[in-house]
Write a protein that holds these residues in place. Structure first.
Motif, PDB file in Angstrom:
ATOM      1  N   ILE A   4       0.851  -1.178   0.000  1.00  0.00           N
ATOM      2  CA  ILE A   4       0.000   0.000   0.000  1.00  0.00           C
ATOM      3  C   ILE A   4       0.888   1.229   0.000  1.00  0.00           C
ATOM      4  O   ILE A   4       1.810   1.333   0.832  1.00  0.00           O
ATOM      5  CB  ILE A   4      -0.942   0.023   1.223  1.00  0.00           C
ATOM      6  CG1 ILE A   4      -1.922  -1.139   1.128  1.00  0.00           C
ATOM      7  CG2 ILE A   4      -1.696   1.348   1.299  1.00  0.00           C
ATOM      8  CD1 ILE A   4      -2.922  -1.222   2.260  1.00  0.00           C
ATOM      9  N   THR A   5       0.626   2.112  -0.918  1.00  0.00           N
ATOM     10  CA  THR A   5       1.412   3.336  -1.047  1.00  0.00           C
ATOM     11  C   THR A   5       0.529   4.523  -0.712  1.00  0.00           C
ATOM     12  O   THR A   5      -0.588   4.637  -1.227  1.00  0.00           O
ATOM     13  CB  THR A   5       1.936   3.495  -2.491  1.00  0.00           C
ATOM     14  OG1 THR A   5       2.668   2.323  -2.851  1.00  0.00           O
ATOM     15  CG2 THR A   5       2.846   4.701  -2.607  1.00  0.00           C
ATOM     16  N   CYS A  23      -4.103   7.089  -1.777  1.00  0.00           N
ATOM     17  CA  CYS A  23      -3.733   5.737  -1.380  1.00  0.00           C
ATOM     18  C   CYS A  23      -3.890   4.796  -2.569  1.00  0.00           C
ATOM     19  O   CYS A  23      -4.908   4.834  -3.271  1.00  0.00           O
ATOM     20  CB  CYS A  23      -4.631   5.279  -0.228  1.00  0.00           C
ATOM     21  SG  CYS A  23      -4.340   3.590   0.303  1.00  0.00           S
ATOM     22  N   GLN A  24      -2.876   3.960  -2.784  1.00  0.00           N
ATOM     23  CA  GLN A  24      -2.912   2.960  -3.854  1.00  0.00           C
ATOM     24  C   GLN A  24      -2.552   1.602  -3.261  1.00  0.00           C
ATOM     25  O   GLN A  24      -1.658   1.508  -2.427  1.00  0.00           O
ATOM     26  CB  GLN A  24      -1.869   3.288  -4.926  1.00  0.00           C
ATOM     27  CG  GLN A  24      -2.081   4.581  -5.661  1.00  0.00           C
ATOM     28  CD  GLN A  24      -2.812   4.366  -6.972  1.00  0.00           C
ATOM     29  OE1 GLN A  24      -3.006   3.233  -7.394  1.00  0.00           O
ATOM     30  NE2 GLN A  24      -3.220   5.440  -7.598  1.00  0.00           N
ATOM     31  N   GLN A  25      -3.246   0.538  -3.702  1.00  0.00           N
ATOM     32  CA  GLN A  25      -2.907  -0.810  -3.262  1.00  0.00           C
ATOM     33  C   GLN A  25      -2.847  -1.742  -4.471  1.00  0.00           C
ATOM     34  O   GLN A  25      -3.621  -1.588  -5.416  1.00  0.00           O
ATOM     35  CB  GLN A  25      -3.914  -1.324  -2.221  1.00  0.00           C
ATOM     36  CG  GLN A  25      -5.373  -1.262  -2.616  1.00  0.00           C
ATOM     37  CD  GLN A  25      -5.962  -2.534  -3.179  1.00  0.00           C
ATOM     38  OE1 GLN A  25      -5.296  -3.558  -3.298  1.00  0.00           O
ATOM     39  NE2 GLN A  25      -7.256  -2.494  -3.522  1.00  0.00           N
ATOM     40  N   LYS A  71     -10.589   0.399  -8.343  1.00  0.00           N
ATOM     41  CA  LYS A  71     -10.420  -0.620  -7.314  1.00  0.00           C
ATOM     42  C   LYS A  71      -9.139  -0.423  -6.524  1.00  0.00           C
ATOM     43  O   LYS A  71      -9.078  -0.659  -5.330  1.00  0.00           O
ATOM     44  CB  LYS A  71     -10.437  -2.009  -7.957  1.00  0.00           C
ATOM     45  CG  LYS A  71     -10.466  -3.141  -6.951  1.00  0.00           C
ATOM     46  CD  LYS A  71     -10.630  -4.477  -7.634  1.00  0.00           C
ATOM     47  CE  LYS A  71     -10.735  -5.591  -6.597  1.00  0.00           C
ATOM     48  NZ  LYS A  71     -10.908  -6.919  -7.242  1.00  0.00           N
ATOM     49  N   SER A  72      -8.087   0.018  -7.198  1.00  0.00           N
ATOM     50  CA  SER A  72      -6.781   0.102  -6.560  1.00  0.00           C
ATOM     51  C   SER A  72      -6.527   1.414  -5.823  1.00  0.00           C
ATOM     52  O   SER A  72      -5.512   1.532  -5.144  1.00  0.00           O
ATOM     53  CB  SER A  72      -5.687  -0.098  -7.606  1.00  0.00           C
ATOM     54  OG  SER A  72      -5.754   0.923  -8.583  1.00  0.00           O
ATOM     55  N   SER A  73      -7.401   2.406  -5.956  1.00  0.00           N
ATOM     56  CA  SER A  73      -7.082   3.688  -5.341  1.00  0.00           C
ATOM     57  C   SER A  73      -8.252   4.273  -4.557  1.00  0.00           C
ATOM     58  O   SER A  73      -9.426   4.090  -4.918  1.00  0.00           O
ATOM     59  CB  SER A  73      -6.608   4.688  -6.397  1.00  0.00           C
ATOM     60  OG  SER A  73      -7.659   5.007  -7.273  1.00  0.00           O
TER      61      SER A  73
END
Lengths: 113, 115
Positions: A4-5, A23-25, A71-73
């Protein structure tokens, strides 16, 4: 594995300013969360999202907006920063929801002058 | 509503002694409990979890047993180490069996282990 960034790592703002945290995963998790942590204290849920374009209010949503663009952010906006506010904002994700392990990002430290 | 109570805000112990961090909960659903640990300047990480009544769960020397009769999930270790100094959170999942659930975190217990 995944990661997670959170960006930025540190955020300094002025009173009344609108501030956005990102946030990104890459776990491909469905559910994402935003928490606020005041120094040495517990985690308070601000918003969470079960899937893309979904948004659920947590216990501390007043003064914040959130957006799950894909979905990722998952992004969080402080709508009007409060003077002398200092906190760490933690993003987390999990596979399906409350019964799955949550993976946390490193946090964004907010200071408002 | 669902809630978690951690009664100790700060626990200070000498290395080698046993520790028990208290956690009690309230829920109308079948409980699913977690312990997360957060070391200084790090992100919280899962330590252990359980939904089975009266079964001991262990990880990295820590253990906990869910007791539905007393609504408790206390965290224990028989001999603490300096590296165990951290903030420990107990958390409860709501919405039993649902993907819509969220966690309810306790206020946290700061454990400080001294030489």
């Amino acid at each position: 594995g995944g990661i997670i960034t959170q960006t930025p790592k540190f955020l300094i703002g002025q009173e009344g300013q609108k501030l956005t945290l990102k946030c990104q995963q890459n776990f491909n998790h469905d559910t994402m969360y935003w928490y606020r942590q005041d120094s040495g204290k517990g985690l308070r849920l601000i918003y969470y999202s079960i899937t893309e374009n979904d948004l659920q209010k947590g216990d501390l949503s007043e003064g914040y907006d959130a957006s799950r663009e894909k979905k990722s952010s998952f992004s969080l906006t402080v709508t009007s920063a409060q003077k002398n506010e200092m906190a760490v904002f933690l993003c987390a994700s999990s596979r399906l929801g409350g019964r799955e392990e949550q993976y946390f990002g490193p946090g964004t430290r907010l200071t408002v002058l | 509503g669902d809630s978690v109570t951690q009664t100790e805000g700060l626990v200070t112990l000498t290395k080698g002694l046993p520790v028990m961090l208290n956690c009690t909960y309230q829920t109308t659903y079948s409980p699913f409990l977690f312990w997360y640990v957060q070391h200084l300047n790090e992100a919280p990480k899962l330590l252990l979890k359980s939904s089975t009544d009266n079964k001991r769960t262990e990880h990295q020397g820590f253990y906990a047993t869910l007791h539905k009769s007393s609504s408790s999930f206390h965290l224990q270790k028989s001999s603490v180490q300096l590296s165990d100094s951290a903030l420990y959170f107990c958390a409860l999942s709501d919405q039993a069996g649902s993907a819509l659930g969220r966690l309810h975190f306790g206020a946290g217990t700061q454990l400080i282990v001294i030489p």
